[in-house]
Design a protein around this motif. Structure first.
Motif, mmCIF file in Angstrom:
data_model
loop_
_atom_site.group_PDB
_atom_site.id
_atom_site.type_symbol
_atom_site.label_atom_id
_atom_site.label_comp_id
_atom_site.label_asym_id
_atom_site.label_seq_id
_atom_site.Cartn_x
_atom_site.Cartn_y
_atom_site.Cartn_z
ATOM 1 N N SER A 39 29.046 -47.696 92.292
ATOM 2 C CA SER A 39 28.728 -47.852 93.714
ATOM 3 C C SER A 39 27.721 -46.805 94.187
ATOM 4 O O SER A 39 27.202 -46.888 95.297
ATOM 5 C CB SER A 39 30.003 -47.775 94.558
ATOM 6 N N THR A 40 27.451 -45.809 93.326
ATOM 7 C CA THR A 40 26.449 -44.792 93.633
ATOM 8 C C THR A 40 25.497 -44.647 92.445
ATOM 9 O O THR A 40 25.800 -45.072 91.335
ATOM 10 C CB THR A 40 27.108 -43.418 93.900
ATOM 11 N N ASP A 41 24.354 -44.042 92.694
ATOM 12 C CA ASP A 41 23.396 -43.797 91.618
ATOM 13 C C ASP A 41 24.001 -42.850 90.577
ATOM 14 O O ASP A 41 24.766 -41.942 90.917
ATOM 15 C CB ASP A 41 22.120 -43.147 92.162
ATOM 16 N N ILE A 42 23.650 -43.068 89.311
ATOM 17 C CA ILE A 42 24.062 -42.176 88.224
ATOM 18 C C ILE A 42 22.794 -41.747 87.491
ATOM 19 O O ILE A 42 22.003 -42.585 87.063
ATOM 20 C CB ILE A 42 25.017 -42.879 87.245
ATOM 21 N N SER A 43 22.613 -40.433 87.361
ATOM 22 C CA SER A 43 21.427 -39.900 86.681
ATOM 23 C C SER A 43 21.819 -39.235 85.372
ATOM 24 O O SER A 43 22.839 -38.546 85.295
ATOM 25 C CB SER A 43 20.717 -38.885 87.577
ATOM 26 N N VAL A 44 21.012 -39.465 84.348
ATOM 27 C CA VAL A 44 21.209 -38.833 83.048
ATOM 28 C C VAL A 44 19.856 -38.315 82.567
ATOM 29 O O VAL A 44 18.808 -38.684 83.107
ATOM 30 C CB VAL A 44 21.800 -39.807 81.997
ATOM 31 N N GLN A 45 19.888 -37.479 81.573
ATOM 32 C CA GLN A 45 18.660 -37.003 80.950
ATOM 33 C C GLN A 45 18.688 -37.420 79.490
ATOM 34 O O GLN A 45 19.730 -37.366 78.836
ATOM 35 C CB GLN A 45 18.548 -35.487 81.060
ATOM 36 N N VAL A 46 17.544 -37.864 78.980
ATOM 37 C CA VAL A 46 17.407 -38.233 77.570
ATOM 38 C C VAL A 46 16.447 -37.230 76.941
ATOM 39 O O VAL A 46 15.322 -37.061 77.398
ATOM 40 C CB VAL A 46 16.888 -39.674 77.404
ATOM 41 N N LYS A 47 16.940 -36.553 75.905
ATOM 42 C CA LYS A 47 16.118 -35.580 75.175
ATOM 43 C C LYS A 47 15.829 -36.129 73.790
ATOM 44 O O LYS A 47 16.566 -36.950 73.265
ATOM 45 C CB LYS A 47 16.846 -34.241 75.067
ATOM 46 N N SER A 48 14.756 -35.640 73.208
ATOM 47 C CA SER A 48 14.397 -36.072 71.855
ATOM 48 C C SER A 48 14.426 -34.881 70.913
ATOM 49 O O SER A 48 14.307 -33.731 71.330
ATOM 50 C CB SER A 48 13.001 -36.696 71.853
ATOM 51 N N SER A 49 14.622 -35.183 69.636
ATOM 52 C CA SER A 49 14.512 -34.152 68.603
ATOM 53 C C SER A 49 13.776 -34.764 67.414
ATOM 54 O O SER A 49 13.999 -35.923 67.064
ATOM 55 C CB SER A 49 15.891 -33.621 68.203
ATOM 56 N N ASP A 50 12.893 -33.984 66.851
ATOM 57 C CA ASP A 50 12.076 -34.453 65.729
ATOM 58 C C ASP A 50 12.918 -34.590 64.469
ATOM 59 O O ASP A 50 13.763 -33.755 64.184
ATOM 60 C CB ASP A 50 10.938 -33.475 65.439
ATOM 61 N N ASN A 51 12.679 -35.663 63.733
ATOM 62 C CA ASN A 51 13.202 -35.803 62.385
ATOM 63 C C ASN A 51 11.986 -35.670 61.473
ATOM 64 O O ASN A 51 11.650 -34.589 61.041
ATOM 65 C CB ASN A 51 13.926 -37.137 62.193
ATOM 66 N N ILE A 52 11.288 -36.771 61.247
ATOM 67 C CA ILE A 52 10.028 -36.742 60.512
ATOM 68 C C ILE A 52 8.858 -36.781 61.484
ATOM 69 O O ILE A 52 7.840 -36.145 61.284
ATOM 70 C CB ILE A 52 9.938 -37.906 59.507
ATOM 71 N N ALA A 53 9.021 -37.526 62.584
ATOM 72 C CA ALA A 53 7.976 -37.610 63.606
ATOM 73 C C ALA A 53 7.875 -36.279 64.347
ATOM 74 O O ALA A 53 8.838 -35.518 64.413
ATOM 75 C CB ALA A 53 8.295 -38.734 64.588
ATOM 76 N N THR A 54 6.713 -35.999 64.909
ATOM 77 C CA THR A 54 6.473 -34.766 65.636
ATOM 78 C C THR A 54 6.222 -35.079 67.095
ATOM 79 O O THR A 54 5.354 -35.893 67.418
ATOM 80 C CB THR A 54 5.260 -34.021 65.054
ATOM 81 N N GLY A 55 6.988 -34.443 67.996
ATOM 82 C CA GLY A 55 6.839 -34.657 69.428
ATOM 83 C C GLY A 55 5.669 -33.891 70.006
ATOM 84 O O GLY A 55 4.806 -33.393 69.292
ATOM 85 N N GLY A 56 5.657 -33.793 71.332
ATOM 86 C CA GLY A 56 4.600 -33.063 72.018
ATOM 87 C C GLY A 56 3.275 -33.792 72.013
ATOM 88 O O GLY A 56 2.227 -33.189 72.179
ATOM 89 N N GLY A 57 3.292 -35.112 71.824
ATOM 90 C CA GLY A 57 2.072 -35.900 71.843
ATOM 91 C C GLY A 57 1.432 -36.098 70.484
ATOM 92 O O GLY A 57 0.458 -36.822 70.363
ATOM 93 N N VAL A 58 1.956 -35.434 69.437
ATOM 94 C CA VAL A 58 1.395 -35.621 68.101
ATOM 95 C C VAL A 58 1.698 -37.035 67.622
ATOM 96 O O VAL A 58 0.800 -37.799 67.292
ATOM 97 C CB VAL A 58 1.924 -34.566 67.109
ATOM 98 N N ASP A 59 2.991 -37.401 67.561
ATOM 99 C CA ASP A 59 3.385 -38.758 67.201
ATOM 100 C C ASP A 59 3.976 -39.513 68.389
ATOM 101 O O ASP A 59 3.899 -40.731 68.462
ATOM 102 C CB ASP A 59 4.416 -38.747 66.063
ATOM 103 N N TYR A 60 4.593 -38.794 69.304
ATOM 104 C CA TYR A 60 5.204 -39.398 70.492
ATOM 105 C C TYR A 60 5.341 -38.339 71.572
ATOM 106 O O TYR A 60 5.285 -37.143 71.303
ATOM 107 C CB TYR A 60 6.568 -40.013 70.156
ATOM 108 N N ASN A 61 5.521 -38.777 72.833
ATOM 109 C CA ASN A 61 5.740 -37.859 73.942
ATOM 110 C C ASN A 61 7.217 -37.509 73.961
ATOM 111 O O ASN A 61 8.064 -38.368 74.180
ATOM 112 C CB ASN A 61 5.314 -38.512 75.261
ATOM 113 N N SER A 62 7.550 -36.253 73.758
ATOM 114 C CA SER A 62 8.924 -35.846 73.517
ATOM 115 C C SER A 62 9.793 -35.655 74.759
ATOM 116 O O SER A 62 10.966 -35.364 74.637
ATOM 117 C CB SER A 62 8.945 -34.571 72.679
ATOM 118 N N GLY A 63 9.244 -35.828 75.948
ATOM 119 C CA GLY A 63 10.085 -35.729 77.151
ATOM 120 C C GLY A 63 10.437 -34.289 77.485
ATOM 121 O O GLY A 63 9.679 -33.398 77.184
#
Length: 106
Positions: free
Chosen positions: A16-40
Motif C-alpha cells: 500500500s506504500t512505495d518500497i525502495s531497494v538498492q541493487v549493487k553489482s560485483s564483478d566476476n569476469i566482467a569489469t564494471g565502471g563502464g568497461v564492460d557494464y555500468n556498475s551502479g
C-alpha cells in the motif's frame, strides 16, 4: 554485448506504500565502471500497488573479442516496512555474451 540490460524485480504481493531497494553489482569476469557494464548502484522503487519494476544497466559495446563475461547483482534492503520480509532470492548472475567475431585474413 550491447545494452541495455533490463533486470526485473518482483514483489510477491502489492504494497500500500512505495518500497525502495538498492541493487549493487560485483564483478566476476566482467569489469564494471563502464568497461564492460555500468556498475551502479541502482536505486529502484516499487510504487504502491505495483509488483514488478525494471531498471536499465548499460552494457558497453566494444570491438574486443572477450567471450562470455559475468557479474552479480545483489538486492540490498537497508530498511523495510514491518510487513515486508526479505525473499530467498536476492542475487542473480548476469552473463554478457560477446557479439564480436574474430576473423583471420590472408
Amino acid at each position: 554485448n550491447s545494452g541495455p540490460l533490463r533486470p526485473v524485480l518482483v514483489l510477491s504481493n502489492p504494497s500500500s506504500t512505495d518500497i525502495s531497494v538498492q541493487v549493487k553489482s560485483s564483478d566476476n569476469i566482467a569489469t564494471g565502471g563502464g568497461v564492460d557494464y555500468n556498475s551502479g548502484p541502482y536505486n529502484v522503487t516499487f510504487p504502491a500497488g505495483v509488483t514488478s519494476v525494471s531498471f536499465d544497466i548499460a552494457i558497453t559495446n566494444d570491438s574486443i573479442h572477450e567471450g562470455k563475461e559475468t557479474f552479480t547483482l545483489t538486492i540490498v534492503m537497508k530498511s523495510l516496512p514491518s510487513r515486508v520480509s526479505r525473499g530467498s532470492t536476492r542475487q542473480a548472475t548476469v552473463t554478457i555474451v560477446d557479439t564480436t567475431a574474430s576473423t583471420i585474413n590472408f
